[in-house]
Write a protein that holds these residues in place. Sequence first.
Motif, PDB file in Angstrom:
ATOM      1  N   MET A  92       0.984  -1.169  -0.027  1.00 16.59           N
ATOM      2  CA  MET A  92      -0.037  -0.047   0.115  1.00 16.59           C
ATOM      3  C   MET A  92       0.812   1.256   0.055  1.00 16.59           C
ATOM      4  N   GLY A  93       1.894   1.104   0.388  1.00 14.55           N
ATOM      5  CA  GLY A  93       3.035   2.342   0.683  1.00 14.55           C
ATOM      6  C   GLY A  93       3.466   2.956  -0.756  1.00 14.55           C
ATOM      7  N   ILE A  94       3.595   1.806  -1.678  1.00 13.95           N
ATOM      8  CA  ILE A  94       4.044   2.044  -2.871  1.00 13.95           C
ATOM      9  C   ILE A  94       2.854   2.761  -3.709  1.00 13.95           C
ATOM     10  N   ILE A  95       1.690   2.511  -3.498  1.00 14.27           N
ATOM     11  CA  ILE A  95       0.359   3.307  -4.169  1.00 14.27           C
ATOM     12  C   ILE A  95       0.523   4.544  -3.667  1.00 14.27           C
ATOM     13  N   ILE A  96       0.628   4.834  -2.478  1.00 19.16           N
ATOM     14  CA  ILE A  96       0.637   6.290  -2.037  1.00 19.16           C
ATOM     15  C   ILE A  96       1.683   6.954  -2.302  1.00 19.16           C
ATOM     16  N   GLY A  97       2.756   6.409  -2.474  1.00 19.02           N
ATOM     17  CA  GLY A  97       4.013   7.062  -2.985  1.00 19.02           C
ATOM     18  C   GLY A  97       3.899   7.592  -4.637  1.00 19.02           C
ATOM     19  N   LEU A  98       3.257   6.545  -5.249  1.00 21.46           N
ATOM     20  CA  LEU A  98       2.990   7.006  -6.751  1.00 21.46           C
ATOM     21  C   LEU A  98       1.986   7.904  -6.752  1.00 21.46           C
ATOM     22  N   LEU A  99       0.967   8.111  -5.956  1.00 21.80           N
ATOM     23  CA  LEU A  99      -0.024   9.158  -6.031  1.00 21.80           C
ATOM     24  C   LEU A  99       0.571  10.471  -5.804  1.00 21.80           C
ATOM     25  N   LEU A 150      -9.462  -0.860  -6.014  1.00 20.42           N
ATOM     26  CA  LEU A 150      -9.697  -2.081  -6.608  1.00 20.42           C
ATOM     27  C   LEU A 150      -8.764  -3.348  -5.878  1.00 20.42           C
ATOM     28  N   LYS A 151      -7.661  -2.904  -5.732  1.00 18.51           N
ATOM     29  CA  LYS A 151      -6.652  -3.950  -5.039  1.00 18.51           C
ATOM     30  C   LYS A 151      -7.007  -4.117  -3.592  1.00 18.51           C
ATOM     31  N   ARG A 152      -7.459  -2.934  -3.017  1.00 20.15           N
ATOM     32  CA  ARG A 152      -7.690  -2.929  -1.663  1.00 20.15           C
ATOM     33  C   ARG A 152      -9.120  -3.833  -1.081  1.00 20.15           C
ATOM     34  N   LYS A 153     -10.077  -3.470  -2.205  1.00 22.71           N
ATOM     35  CA  LYS A 153     -11.187  -4.303  -2.127  1.00 22.71           C
ATOM     36  C   LYS A 153     -10.870  -5.673  -2.171  1.00 22.71           C
ATOM     37  N   THR A 154     -10.004  -6.068  -3.090  1.00 24.50           N
ATOM     38  CA  THR A 154     -10.012  -7.401  -3.246  1.00 24.50           C
ATOM     39  C   THR A 154      -9.227  -8.123  -2.255  1.00 24.50           C
ATOM     40  N   LEU A 176      -2.426  13.723 -14.250  1.00 25.19           N
ATOM     41  CA  LEU A 176      -3.729  13.584 -13.487  1.00 25.19           C
ATOM     42  C   LEU A 176      -4.245  12.205 -14.281  1.00 25.19           C
ATOM     43  N   VAL A 177      -4.011  11.826 -15.441  1.00 28.12           N
ATOM     44  CA  VAL A 177      -4.537  10.488 -15.768  1.00 28.12           C
ATOM     45  C   VAL A 177      -3.864   9.574 -14.750  1.00 28.12           C
ATOM     46  N   LEU A 178      -2.472   9.550 -14.603  1.00 29.51           N
ATOM     47  CA  LEU A 178      -1.797   8.650 -13.871  1.00 29.51           C
ATOM     48  C   LEU A 178      -2.324   8.332 -12.501  1.00 29.51           C
ATOM     49  N   PHE A 179      -2.520   9.628 -11.831  1.00 30.68           N
ATOM     50  CA  PHE A 179      -3.056   9.674 -10.709  1.00 30.68           C
ATOM     51  C   PHE A 179      -4.455   9.102 -10.367  1.00 30.68           C
ATOM     52  N   VAL A 180      -5.223   9.246 -11.547  1.00 25.59           N
ATOM     53  CA  VAL A 180      -6.521   8.635 -11.308  1.00 25.59           C
ATOM     54  C   VAL A 180      -6.519   7.056 -11.580  1.00 25.59           C
ATOM     55  N   ALA A 181      -5.734   6.531 -12.525  1.00 22.98           N
ATOM     56  CA  ALA A 181      -5.458   5.351 -12.761  1.00 22.98           C
ATOM     57  C   ALA A 181      -4.952   4.574 -11.539  1.00 22.98           C
ATOM     58  N   THR A 182      -3.943   5.102 -10.847  1.00 22.27           N
ATOM     59  CA  THR A 182      -3.304   4.567  -9.635  1.00 22.27           C
ATOM     60  C   THR A 182      -4.269   4.577  -8.596  1.00 22.27           C
TER      61      THR A 182
END
Length: 50
Positions: free
Chosen positions: A1-8, A44-48, A32-38
Amino acid sequence: MGIIIGLLVIWLILSIVGFVVKGLIWLAIIGLVLFVATGVWGWLKRKTNA
């Protein structure tokens, strides 16, 4: 989850730089596109995993 926050954070910074520097508006759009995609991917990954 830390990687996702870092990318955001990185995508948000790139977007801000793109909007501040008028010649780099393309950078803001990509950021902005990458922010939304990430964000969607992380959500979705968290929900899974839950």
